[in-house]
Design a protein around this motif. Structure first.
Motif, PDB file in Angstrom:
ATOM      1  N   UNK A  11       0.828  -1.210   0.000  1.00 41.54           N
ATOM      2  CA  UNK A  11       0.000   0.000   0.000  1.00 41.54           C
ATOM      3  C   UNK A  11       0.857   1.252   0.000  1.00 41.54           C
ATOM      4  N   UNK A  12       2.074   1.141   0.546  1.00 38.20           N
ATOM      5  CA  UNK A  12       2.965   2.302   0.599  1.00 38.20           C
ATOM      6  C   UNK A  12       3.630   2.596  -0.736  1.00 38.20           C
ATOM      7  N   UNK A  13       3.638   1.638  -1.629  1.00 37.81           N
ATOM      8  CA  UNK A  13       4.320   1.803  -2.912  1.00 37.81           C
ATOM      9  C   UNK A  13       3.431   2.601  -3.862  1.00 37.81           C
ATOM     10  N   UNK A 344       6.332  -8.966  -1.156  1.00 40.62           N
ATOM     11  CA  UNK A 344       7.512  -8.620  -0.374  1.00 40.62           C
ATOM     12  C   UNK A 344       8.681  -8.239  -1.282  1.00 40.62           C
ATOM     13  N   UNK A 345       8.837  -8.967  -2.380  1.00 44.00           N
ATOM     14  CA  UNK A 345       9.927  -8.669  -3.307  1.00 44.00           C
ATOM     15  C   UNK A 345       9.709  -7.337  -4.010  1.00 44.00           C
ATOM     16  N   UNK A 346       8.478  -7.064  -4.404  1.00 44.34           N
ATOM     17  CA  UNK A 346       8.164  -5.780  -5.036  1.00 44.34           C
ATOM     18  C   UNK A 346       8.494  -4.637  -4.084  1.00 44.34           C
ATOM     19  N   UNK A 347       8.141  -4.817  -2.815  1.00 46.17           N
ATOM     20  CA  UNK A 347       8.423  -3.785  -1.820  1.00 46.17           C
ATOM     21  C   UNK A 347       9.922  -3.581  -1.633  1.00 46.17           C
ATOM     22  N   UNK A 348      10.686  -4.667  -1.603  1.00 42.95           N
ATOM     23  CA  UNK A 348      12.136  -4.560  -1.442  1.00 42.95           C
ATOM     24  C   UNK A 348      12.769  -3.816  -2.618  1.00 42.95           C
ATOM     25  N   UNK A 349      12.310  -4.121  -3.822  1.00 39.59           N
ATOM     26  CA  UNK A 349      12.877  -3.456  -4.995  1.00 39.59           C
ATOM     27  C   UNK A 349      12.513  -1.976  -5.026  1.00 39.59           C
ATOM     28  N   UNK A 350      11.291  -1.657  -4.608  1.00 37.80           N
ATOM     29  CA  UNK A 350      10.912  -0.240  -4.560  1.00 37.80           C
ATOM     30  C   UNK A 350      11.736   0.506  -3.527  1.00 37.80           C
ATOM     31  N   UNK A 351      11.996  -0.106  -2.373  1.00 39.68           N
ATOM     32  CA  UNK A 351      12.838   0.535  -1.371  1.00 39.68           C
ATOM     33  C   UNK A 351      14.252   0.762  -1.908  1.00 39.68           C
ATOM     34  N   UNK A 358      16.222   8.963  -4.593  1.00 36.55           N
ATOM     35  CA  UNK A 358      15.083   9.560  -3.878  1.00 36.55           C
ATOM     36  C   UNK A 358      14.190  10.414  -4.777  1.00 36.55           C
ATOM     37  N   UNK A 359      14.780  11.033  -5.782  1.00 36.35           N
ATOM     38  CA  UNK A 359      13.991  11.879  -6.680  1.00 36.35           C
ATOM     39  C   UNK A 359      12.954  11.083  -7.455  1.00 36.35           C
ATOM     40  N   UNK A 360      13.198   9.767  -7.620  1.00 32.44           N
ATOM     41  CA  UNK A 360      12.268   8.920  -8.364  1.00 32.44           C
ATOM     42  C   UNK A 360      11.314   8.164  -7.453  1.00 32.44           C
ATOM     43  N   UNK A 361      11.418   8.392  -6.129  1.00 31.80           N
ATOM     44  CA  UNK A 361      10.662   7.596  -5.173  1.00 31.80           C
ATOM     45  C   UNK A 361       9.159   7.736  -5.270  1.00 31.80           C
ATOM     46  N   UNK A 362       8.675   8.838  -5.840  1.00 26.53           N
ATOM     47  CA  UNK A 362       7.230   9.027  -5.975  1.00 26.53           C
ATOM     48  C   UNK A 362       6.711   8.655  -7.356  1.00 26.53           C
ATOM     49  N   UNK A 363       7.604   8.235  -8.245  1.00 29.22           N
ATOM     50  CA  UNK A 363       7.174   7.821  -9.587  1.00 29.22           C
ATOM     51  C   UNK A 363       6.476   6.460  -9.487  1.00 29.22           C
ATOM     52  N   UNK A 364       5.264   6.330  -9.991  1.00 30.99           N
ATOM     53  CA  UNK A 364       4.532   5.073  -9.830  1.00 30.99           C
ATOM     54  C   UNK A 364       5.223   3.896 -10.506  1.00 30.99           C
ATOM     55  N   UNK A 365       5.128   2.745  -9.859  1.00 30.63           N
ATOM     56  CA  UNK A 365       5.585   1.483 -10.430  1.00 30.63           C
ATOM     57  C   UNK A 365       4.478   0.950 -11.327  1.00 30.63           C
ATOM     58  N   UNK A 366       4.829   0.562 -12.544  1.00 30.57           N
ATOM     59  CA  UNK A 366       3.816   0.141 -13.506  1.00 30.57           C
ATOM     60  C   UNK A 366       3.800  -1.364 -13.737  1.00 30.57           C
ATOM     61  N   UNK A 367       4.905  -2.051 -13.389  1.00 30.90           N
ATOM     62  CA  UNK A 367       4.958  -3.483 -13.695  1.00 30.90           C
ATOM     63  C   UNK A 367       5.982  -4.162 -12.785  1.00 30.90           C
TER      64      UNK A 367
END
Length: 480
Positions: A11-13, A344-351, A358-367
């Motif tokens: 939900x945080x991603x 869990x893996x998706x969350x780890x990769x986003x972190x 950090x500048x890209x941290x708010x860019x939505x993940x699409x896949x």
């Protein structure tokens, strides 16, 4: 508790309204899944039968037909050409070679191992040249490779790696430390050191494998899809080797196993190569303002010096694609369902993405997606042809297969045609490792090793200036 934590992390991603998990890979989402070729129509005879239509199988077929056009070559594929790691990887066409250099050198000497590393460097240019000659547009940019260290332990390890590789075939201009003000810039948050090698290119992997399959067909190779091979029969008595499928049996003078991470599904091969899972996420295109803050104008492929490392690229349309091991292994050599990966893996990769950029941290993940790669018990790739049985194989690339598979294809060509060349004398030819342990030891051991590596990364990030002893223990347990 783990499932609840994973749901909270997801939900945080920031996810796109078009977010998708699986569907083979984002690379195929860009292209659209291919229309499948016809299955094998029945029993058949060929000169060479190749099992697996990924990079290894297709490169082998390509070079065989280019060298000897009258050779009858068939490629058998359970799904479609490029369904496996060839269409899911991080898009690193690099000179990296997995495996212990000392292990190869012990059997063949240091000089041949250095020759193998130089051959890998030449292979990067070979792939680029073939793509250009065959009109394959795979978004290739040879911008080199950057490896970043984000703490002092990683920096020390990176410096050691540069010195080590310069003893094994990398000359000073092939891999070196970058000055802090190096241009073109690539701003990685927290970077304390960066190394660079020019011997790497970014690619769109599905475009490369799709174009290669088309080029192979144009040469006259028969590619049969929806054709699962259940058994490889060696030459025995007066009967030649064969590949057995539900649609019929293909007999040939030589049968080549090019199944990499899916090798365990063949009868008799369950413990030969472990199918290691690797996962990726990709963002929506970043804004011009975000790219201005990050840089990355050189289009380098990017990795870090962590033990549980990540790999990334800036895509041709301005996204960031980043991958890592995630859940490294499924019990009994299982694999993902059509590319789906765990929350869990998706969350780890986003972190990891947010930590590095950090500048890209708010860019939505699409896949998000996953794939499997082949790992031998000693973590060393191999290529081999057994003339007695008529069965050959290549693989165990440990995640560095985009270029290595091309070198394997050219080497298998020379082995099949009985040629005495520099390629067949490289030290990985004929190398063999013992089988993996039976379950549950295989599952327990693999998860223990990667748990130790992650623990080592946490220790190094928090306080350590030296490589954690947990990583040394993990490497010993892994047999690397």
């Amino acid at each position: 508790m783990g499932l609840i934590a994973s749901a909270a992390e997801m939900r945080a991603i920031p996810r796109s309204t078009e977010f998708r998990n699986g569907g083979v890979s984002f690379w195929y989402r860009e292209l659209g899944l291919p229309q499948r070729r016809a299955a094998l129509p029945g029993d058949a005879d060929y000169d060479v039968c190749i099992v697996g239509a990924g990079y290894t199988g297709l490169w082998t077929a390509y070079y065989l037909k280019k060298e000897q056009p009258d050779l009858r070559v068939a490629v058998l594929e359970r799904e479609f050409a490029g369904f496996g790691a060839s269409g899911r990887n991080g898009g690193w066409l690099s000179a990296e070679f997995a495996g212990s250099r000392e292990r190869y050198a012990k059997a063949h000497g240091k000089g041949p191992m250095i020759a193998l590393q130089r051959a890998m460097m030449a292979t990067v240019d070979e792939v680029i040249a073939v793509a250009e000659a065959e009109g394959i547009d795979a978004d290739i940019v040879k911008g080199g490779m950057r490896i970043v260290a984000t703490n002092q332990a990683q920096k020390a390890r990176l410096l050691e790696e540069i010195a080590y590789l310069q003893e094994w075939g990398y000359w000073p201009e092939d891999y070196y430390l970058l000055e802090p003000d190096h241009e073109p810039r690539l701003r990685v948050d927290g970077a304390v050191a960066e190394a660079f090698s020019p011997h790497a290119a970014r690619i769109q992997p599905a475009k490369l494998v799709r174009g290669l399959a088309a080029a192979v067909e144009a040469l006259g190779v028969d590619i049969f899809e929806n054709t699962a091979v259940s058994e490889l029969r060696p030459r025995e008595g007066g009967r030649g080797p064969a590949a057995v499928t539900e649609h019929g049996t293909v007999r040939a003078e030589y049968v080549i196993r090019a199944t990499e991470g899916f090798t365990a599904e063949l009868n008799g091969y369950r413990r030969q190569w472990l199918p290691m899972n690797s996962s990726m996420i990709v963002t929506e295109p970043l804004s011009a303002e975000v790219w201005k803050r990050i840089g990355w104008e050189g289009q380098e492929v990017l990795g870090d010096a962590a033990h549980a490392y990540v790999y990334a690229q800036r895509t041709a349309d301005g996204r960031i694609a980043i991958g890592g091991r995630g859940v490294p292994y499924r019990f009994a050599s299982g694999h993902d369902t059509n590319g789906a990966t765990q929350p869990q893996t998706i969350a780890e990769l986003w972190r990891a993405l947010s930590r590095l950029f950090p500048a890209a941290g708010e860019t939505p993940v699409v896949h998000a997606w996953s794939g499997v790669l082949g790992v031998a018990r000693d973590w060393c790739p191999t290529v081999h042809l057994d003339r007695t049985t008529g069965v050959g194989w290549a693989g165990g690339y440990v995640g560095s297969g985009v270029a290595t598979s091309n070198l394997a294809g050219r080497t298998l060509r020379d082995l099949v045609l009985g040629r005495s060349t520099e390629l067949v004398r490289l030290p990985w030819v004929g190398h063999q490792a013992r089988d993996w342990e039976p379950e549950p030891l295989r599952w327990v051991g693999t998860h223990l090793v990667y748990g130790l590596y992650r623990g080592a990364d946490r220790r190094e990030a928090s306080r350590s200036v030296d490589t954690s002893t947990l990583a040394s223990l993990a490497s010993r347990l892994a047999g690397r």
